[in-house]
Design an enzyme around this catalytic site. Structure first.
Site, PDB file in Angstrom:
ATOM      1  N   ASP A 336       0.869  -1.165   0.000  1.00 36.05           N
ATOM      2  CA  ASP A 336       0.000   0.000   0.000  1.00 36.05           C
ATOM      3  C   ASP A 336       0.910   1.219   0.000  1.00 36.05           C
ATOM      4  OD1 ASP A 336      -2.468   1.473   0.289  1.00 36.05           O
ATOM      5  OD2 ASP A 336      -1.824   1.872   2.334  1.00 36.05           O
ATOM      6  N   THR A 338       0.472   4.619   0.760  1.00 34.34           N
ATOM      7  CA  THR A 338       0.455   5.493   1.920  1.00 34.34           C
ATOM      8  C   THR A 338       0.878   4.732   3.175  1.00 34.34           C
ATOM      9  OG1 THR A 338      -1.355   6.717   0.907  1.00 34.34           O
ATOM     10  CG2 THR A 338      -0.931   7.125   3.234  1.00 34.34           C
ATOM     11  N   ASP A 594      -1.368  -0.260   6.474  1.00 33.07           N
ATOM     12  CA  ASP A 594      -1.581   0.282   7.821  1.00 33.07           C
ATOM     13  C   ASP A 594      -2.983   0.826   8.010  1.00 33.07           C
ATOM     14  OD1 ASP A 594      -1.435   2.452   6.191  1.00 33.07           O
ATOM     15  OD2 ASP A 594       0.001   3.581   7.399  1.00 33.07           O
TER      16      ASP A 594
END
Length: 838
Positions: A336, A338, A594
């Site tokens: 991911d 970000t 996250d």
């Protein structure tokens, strides 16, 4: 329907603004007793006295979520094994019927078991300390304050606050809801989020995907729905791995072979041969003990445990031990963007008004949007930082002061928290002059129709790796309606710059060197994500795909996944489907993330990796948590897994070669009706020098070989021919020696010659396994050879181990047979390598 503001009783309030969630440690406004509804506890929480009363009654969330086995379980697992029982019985027998040197194998087992207990205890302590650091701490209201407390301190009746990414830690009833959407897929399997209203139940194990609120705990401890599941999911475990199950399979086969062979050997040595009873017992035990690969399980446990300790020093929490092994087998890593390639924070670099919008007015809208969300995501937080509430001056994208020309005090009448599924958030206001307005802030290519000229301008910004949000004024109505964006007027572009992780480029380079494919999967614009990945040197970053154009057929999706490296505008469900598509092609997939939008994919991936600063939900489902939030720790985890798997494969070949030649020697003895050539002391010496000591060092050595599947086949295809060659060479020497020697000391001389051949053959197996050679590997092999030479030349060691070479003809014959066996070993290993692969 969008949830309106709620009062403490959970009812909707007609007022213009909604109450923000309570900041941790903040005082609540005083409430007059006469104004309190029956559910006043929802606003103020329990008092200290009420908490103490519930604790005294045992109404506390005391589920023992253990990250590791207890000391008692560790001791029991290491001591009470099937093979320890067999060896223990044989050891006791030998202590009564033979000299102490024939009982050395028992002391070795005691030492091995002790080492295993100590190493796993060290791993337990490391894991427990890391688990405390990474433990989720929900926010609970008590005495009119909101504070974070450990999960196990929650009591019945506590009011627990919820925000995006928070996990529901106990069962309860919703007290407040502000567009609260809960994902219950981990419990029910249904992927669609459920909109929760006051009075609705929430179950432990679910998590918040959008909005916020609070709930009252109605079931705690073992009564909570997912309590047992959570305990098992967080348990330190040595099971469910190919390595462990492979070794169990091998041990099962060994047991099947060992039992009938041992029975035949016992009959042969005790009944058929009319020898000294004690000597016959000793030689029978000498034939049975080496059939057991007693150190293999120990070394596997030790290697895993030391891996946990090593990774623990790097702030990496391994929630399930086989995850070390699993990540080493990974050939695709899905990242991911970000929080993984970029740091969590962003900066507003520019705000571009559109369609003649007033810049000062746009700034006021952004300031009000920032104030409308008590739990902003990273993008909105950047806007809040640039345009803080109450700051009339504000700043433009270049940091210059701007006169807003508008008064603060816009009242929030409706709010829509950001959702990764819809790609935007929004709010409705009553402005200071009494007019109403409604706004959406989110992905331009979602809010704008295809072909809108503004998209060309945005595309240019995305190609520079910048993130762009569109601020659009929409008709008043339900903000969460599917068509809320229709008829919207583009008002401004908010340009954000993401902070690249300084260690991300090196980590991507490592995966490329290791032939691990990297796929960047993000909810952002694909071109923007590709530009960021390109800056970090990701191979194939130019191959981008908008997930809205992704085929839905699993096979077509797998092809698209293999052909592209960067994917944008991916929904949480698509992330999950992408992982499944890759797995359908035989890939072992790791997923990092996250955010709450990563939870489903993390759960389904072969290995889920969460950042320590990630949401509670991601940390709960991930097998590995990077507590230091450093993506650069991943190569260490991969390297640790490869070290464990590669080295255990090597030493397993050593142990099983011994098992094979021991079983075959016993069969040959039974068939030929001769005395078993070895006493326990001989095989204890050989096992120590050719297996025990070198295996310990080899198991803990650096190893960067990529993990290969089919552990059992890979080990046995080398162990079986090696064991057959060793047994054949040894028994040949023994039969030749039986014809060569005669007289009272003949058996001892025959045993010494056979021992020499077996040692030299086993040493050659060790020399092959130790490749590729380094200075310490050469030194290790040489030291083992020197140890055996010392035994042969030192008189008291000759007597202790009953090893004395008689004459020169037979010893040199034994060496010649060993040389021939070594040549056969080289040929067989190369043949297997060519036919089946290394």
């Amino acid at each position: 329907m969008t949830q309106r503001a709620l009062d403490s009783s959970g009812e909707q309030t007609p007022g213009p603004s909604r109450p923000a969630m309570i900041d941790a440690g903040a005082e609540l406004d005083p409430v007059h007793p006469m104004d309190l509804p029956p559910s006043a506890h929802d606003a103020t929480g329990l008092t200290t006295a009420e908490v103490a009363e519930r604790v005294a009654r045992g109404e506390v969330n005391d589920v023992p979520v253990r990250s590791s086995r207890s000391l008692t379980e560790i001791v029991r697992a290491n001591v009470f094994t099937r093979f320890n029982l067999i060896i223990g019985v044989l050891w006791v027998i030998m202590l009564f019927v033979a000299p102490i040197q024939d009982s050395l194998f028992g002391f070795v087992i005691v030492a091995n078991t002790g080492i295993g207990i100590i190493q796993e205890w060290r791993a337990k302590k490391t894991l427990d300390s890391l688990a405390v650091i990474g433990e989720a701490k929900p926010t609970v209201r008590r005495d009119g304050k909101a504070a974070e407390i450990p999960t196990h301190e929650i009591v019945l009746g506590d009011v627990v606050e919820l925000g995006p990414g928070d996990k529901v830690v106990v069962d309860g009833t919703v007290a407040e809801a502000d567009s609260l959407e809960v994902d219950e897929s981990l419990l029910t399997g249904e992927a669609d989020p459920v909109l929760k209203r006051p009075g609705d139940p929430v179950m432990s194990g679910s998590f918040v995907v959008a909005g916020g609120g609070a709930f009252t705990a109605t079931k705690v401890g073992r009564e909570a729905y997912a309590a047992q599941l959570a305990e098992e999911a967080s348990r330190f475990t040595l099971v469910h791995s190919e390595l462990r199950s492979g070794i169990s399979t091998i041990l099962k086969y060994v047991t099947w072979m060992m039992v009938p062979t041992a029975i035949g050997l016992i009959i042969s040595q005790l009944v058929v041969k009319d020898n000294n009873f004690k000597d016959s017992v000793a030689r029978t035990v000498g034939g049975i003990v080496p059939m057991i690969p007693e150190g293999l399980v120990l070394l596997t446990s030790v290697a895993f445990a030391i891996g946990v300790v090593r990774l623990g020093r790097k702030q990496c929490l391994v929630q399930e031990l086989p995850a070390i092994e699993g990540l080493a087998r990974v050939d695709v890593v899905c990242l991911d963007k970000t929080g993984t390639l970029t740091e969590g924070g962003m900066d507003v670099t520019e705000v571009r008004p559109l369609n003649g919008s007033d810049e000062a007015y746009v700034h006021q809208v952004l300031r009000s949007l920032g104030s409308s969300d008590p739990r902003p995501n990273a993008s909105l937080q950047a806007i809040i930082d640039a345009y803080p509430a109450g700051d009339q001056g504000g700043k433009d994208g270049k940091g210059a002061e701007v006169d807003q020309g508008a008064e603060a005090g816009w009242a929030v009448t409706d709010a829509l928290p950001f959702s990764s599924a819809r790609k935007y958030s929004g709010a409705a206001f009553t402005e200071t002059d009494g007019t109403s307005s409604a706004w959406l802030l989110g992905a331009p290519d979602v809010l704008l129709p295809e072909g809108d000229p503004t998209l060309d301008e945005i595309e240019h910004l995305n190609q520079q790796g910048l993130r762009v949000l569109l601020l659009a004024r929409v008709p008043s109505g339900e903000l969460d309606a599917p068509d809320a964006a229709e008829g919207g007027v583009p008002t401004a572009l908010v340009v954000l710059e993401q902070r690249l992780r300084p260690d991300a480029a090196e980590t991507l380079k490592y995966f490329a060197q290791q032939n691990v494919a990297t796929k960047v999967i993000s909810g952002d614009n694909a071109v923007s994500v590709g530009a960021v990945a390109g800056k970090l040197g990701l191979a194939g970053a130019e191959n981008t795909l908008d997930a809205r154009k992704m085929p839905t057929d699993p096979d077509d999706m797998a092809t698209a996944m293999e052909q592209n490296a960067v994917f944008g505008r991916v929904t949480p469900q698509q992330k999950r489907d992408m992982v499944a598509a890759l797995q359908s092609r035989g890939h072992t997939v790791a997923m990092t993330g996250d955010g709450v939008n990563d939870v489903l994919a993390l759960k389904d991936a072969d290995i889920g990796v969460s950042m320590g600063s990630g949401s509670e939900a991601t940390r709960a489902v991930a097998q590995i948590v990077l507590l230091n939030n450093s993506f650069a720790t991943l190569p260490s985890v991969v390297a640790e897994g490869r070290r464990v798997i590669g080295n255990i494969t090597r030493v397993a070949t050593l142990f099983l070669t011994k098992t094979v030649y021991s079983v075959l020697l016993a069969i040959l003895v039974v068939c030929t009706q001769v005395e078993y050539p070895f006493l326990p002391r001989h095989l204890t010496l050989l096992s120590t020098l050719t297996i025990g000591v070198p295996a310990f060092f080899l198991a803990l050595a650096p190893n960067k070989e990529r993990a290969q599947p089919h552990f059992v086949r890979r080990v046995m295809r080398y162990a079986i021919p090696s064991g057959v060659i060793a047994a054949t060479a040894t028994f040949t020497t023994y039969l030749v020696a039986r014809h060569h020697y005669a007289g009272p000391g003949a058996l001892e001389a025959e045993t010494s010659a056979a021992t020499l051949t077996l040692f030299l053959t086993s040493m050659w197996v060790l020399a092959i396994i130790a490749r590729p050679y380094t200075w310490w590997r050469i030194a290790l092999v040489a030291a083992m050879g020197l140890g055996f030479l010392i035994v042969l030349v030192v008189p008291w060691l000759q007597d202790f181990f009953a090893l004395k070479l008689v004459g020169t003809t037979m010893p040199w014959t034994a060496v010649g047979i060993a040389v021939a066996a070594a040549a056969l070993l080289e040929f067989s290993w190369r043949l297997v390598g060519r036919r089946f692969g290394a």
